[in-house]
Design a protein around this motif. Structure first.
Motif, short mmCIF file in Angstrom:
data_model
loop_
_atom_site.label_atom_id
_atom_site.label_comp_id
_atom_site.label_asym_id
_atom_site.label_seq_id
_atom_site.Cartn_x
_atom_site.Cartn_y
_atom_site.Cartn_z
N LEU A 1 10.03 -3.71 -0.47
CA LEU A 1 10.38 -2.31 -0.18
C LEU A 1 11.59 -1.88 -1.02
O LEU A 1 11.60 -0.78 -1.58
CB LEU A 1 10.67 -2.16 1.31
CG LEU A 1 10.74 -0.76 1.89
CD1 LEU A 1 9.43 -0.02 1.72
CD2 LEU A 1 11.09 -0.82 3.37
N HIS A 2 12.56 -2.74 -1.12
CA HIS A 2 13.78 -2.43 -1.87
C HIS A 2 13.48 -2.25 -3.36
O HIS A 2 14.14 -1.45 -4.03
CB HIS A 2 14.83 -3.53 -1.66
CG HIS A 2 16.16 -3.21 -2.24
ND1 HIS A 2 16.89 -2.10 -1.86
CD2 HIS A 2 16.91 -3.86 -3.16
CE1 HIS A 2 18.02 -2.08 -2.54
NE2 HIS A 2 18.05 -3.13 -3.34
N ALA A 3 12.50 -2.97 -3.85
CA ALA A 3 12.14 -2.89 -5.27
C ALA A 3 11.80 -1.47 -5.70
O ALA A 3 12.05 -1.07 -6.84
CB ALA A 3 10.98 -3.83 -5.58
N PHE A 4 11.22 -0.68 -4.81
CA PHE A 4 10.89 0.70 -5.20
C PHE A 4 11.74 1.75 -4.51
O PHE A 4 11.98 2.80 -5.09
CB PHE A 4 9.39 1.00 -5.05
CG PHE A 4 8.82 0.90 -3.67
CD1 PHE A 4 8.75 2.01 -2.85
CD2 PHE A 4 8.32 -0.30 -3.20
CE1 PHE A 4 8.19 1.93 -1.59
CE2 PHE A 4 7.75 -0.40 -1.94
CZ PHE A 4 7.70 0.72 -1.12
N LEU B 1 0.83 -1.21 0.00
CA LEU B 1 0.00 0.00 0.00
C LEU B 1 0.87 1.27 0.00
O LEU B 1 0.55 2.25 -0.67
CB LEU B 1 -0.94 -0.01 1.20
CG LEU B 1 -2.05 -1.06 1.17
CD1 LEU B 1 -2.75 -1.13 2.53
CD2 LEU B 1 -3.05 -0.76 0.07
N TYR B 2 1.95 1.22 0.74
CA TYR B 2 2.90 2.34 0.79
C TYR B 2 3.48 2.60 -0.60
O TYR B 2 3.57 3.74 -1.05
CB TYR B 2 3.98 2.00 1.81
CG TYR B 2 5.07 3.02 2.02
CD1 TYR B 2 4.78 4.34 2.34
CD2 TYR B 2 6.41 2.64 1.96
CE1 TYR B 2 5.80 5.26 2.57
CE2 TYR B 2 7.43 3.54 2.20
CZ TYR B 2 7.12 4.85 2.50
OH TYR B 2 8.14 5.75 2.72
N ARG B 3 3.86 1.53 -1.29
CA ARG B 3 4.41 1.66 -2.65
C ARG B 3 3.40 2.35 -3.57
O ARG B 3 3.78 3.16 -4.41
CB ARG B 3 4.75 0.28 -3.21
CG ARG B 3 5.26 0.33 -4.65
CD ARG B 3 5.31 -1.01 -5.31
NE ARG B 3 3.97 -1.57 -5.38
CZ ARG B 3 3.70 -2.86 -5.41
NH1 ARG B 3 4.66 -3.74 -5.33
NH2 ARG B 3 2.46 -3.28 -5.48
N ASN B 4 2.12 2.04 -3.40
CA ASN B 4 1.09 2.63 -4.27
C ASN B 4 0.86 4.11 -4.00
O ASN B 4 0.19 4.77 -4.79
CB ASN B 4 -0.22 1.86 -4.10
CG ASN B 4 -0.10 0.44 -4.63
OD1 ASN B 4 0.75 0.14 -5.46
ND2 ASN B 4 -0.95 -0.44 -4.13
N ASN B 5 1.37 4.62 -2.90
CA ASN B 5 1.26 6.05 -2.55
C ASN B 5 2.62 6.70 -2.72
O ASN B 5 3.29 7.07 -1.75
CB ASN B 5 0.73 6.19 -1.12
CG ASN B 5 -0.73 5.82 -1.04
OD1 ASN B 5 -1.59 6.59 -1.42
ND2 ASN B 5 -1.01 4.62 -0.55
N GLU B 6 3.02 6.87 -3.96
CA GLU B 6 4.35 7.32 -4.32
C GLU B 6 4.73 8.67 -3.70
O GLU B 6 5.90 8.92 -3.41
CB GLU B 6 4.46 7.39 -5.84
CG GLU B 6 5.83 7.63 -6.35
CD GLU B 6 5.91 7.59 -7.88
OE1 GLU B 6 7.03 7.78 -8.38
OE2 GLU B 6 4.88 7.40 -8.55
N CYS B 7 3.76 9.50 -3.46
CA CYS B 7 4.05 10.83 -2.89
C CYS B 7 4.62 10.72 -1.48
O CYS B 7 5.16 11.70 -0.95
CB CYS B 7 2.82 11.72 -2.92
SG CYS B 7 1.48 11.17 -1.85
N LEU B 8 4.54 9.56 -0.85
CA LEU B 8 5.09 9.39 0.50
C LEU B 8 6.56 8.97 0.50
O LEU B 8 7.24 9.14 1.50
CB LEU B 8 4.27 8.35 1.27
CG LEU B 8 2.83 8.71 1.56
CD1 LEU B 8 2.13 7.55 2.27
CD2 LEU B 8 2.74 9.98 2.38
#
Length: 146
Positions: free
Chosen positions: A99-102, A15-22
């Motif tokens: 997490l590392h992927a992005f 979910l964090y990955r999907n919210n790129e602005c964070l």
């Protein structure tokens, strides 16, 4: 904040990955608090946990990123040990690779500058100064030109 299991943490990371602005400073929305607050609310609502608050979400992100950087340091340290590729540290946390992927491409984590590169730059500068001093001593350069 209670400790989360691997499954809940992995869901949070996705979910964090999907919210790129964070997490991505290159995102156009990264610097806008309204966008970031909306993204935090999105995380809270999609985690299906009524105990989550803005404060706990921000703390979870901070703790995850801290653990992520600790794991990166372990990897780097094991690479530098010189014991071969077979013994390079591999994080066992299921969320790490997700997490590392992005995060690795976000520009937030940078490889350390090697001492060799630093020394080369220093040596070049020293040679330039020595050359200028030599030219001054030989009258090839006036003090106004330095």
């Amino acid at each position: 904040m209670s400790r989360w299991g691997e499954e809940k943490t992995l869901k949070f990371v996705i979910l964090y990955r999907n919210n790129e602005c964070l997490w991505n400073p290159r995102s156009p929305q990264y610097k806008y608090n309204v966008s970031r607050n909306n993204a935090y609310q999105d995380l809270i609502s999609n985690m299906d946990d009524p105990t989550l608050t803005l404060k706990t979400i921000k703390t979870k992100i901070k703790n995850l990123r801290s653990a992520y950087h600790t794991e990166l340091k372990k990897i780097e340290s094991s690479k530098r040990s010189g014991s071969g590729t077979a013994t390079v540290y591999n994080p066992s946390a299921t969320w790490f690779h997700e997490l590392h992927a992005f995060l690795r491409d976000s520009g937030e984590y940078r490889e350390p500058i090697s001492m060799e590169v630093t020394n080369m730059a220093t040596n070049k500068k020293e040679r330039e100064i020595e050359e200028m001093l030599r030219m001054l001593e030989n009258g090839e350069l006036s003090e106004d030109e330095t």
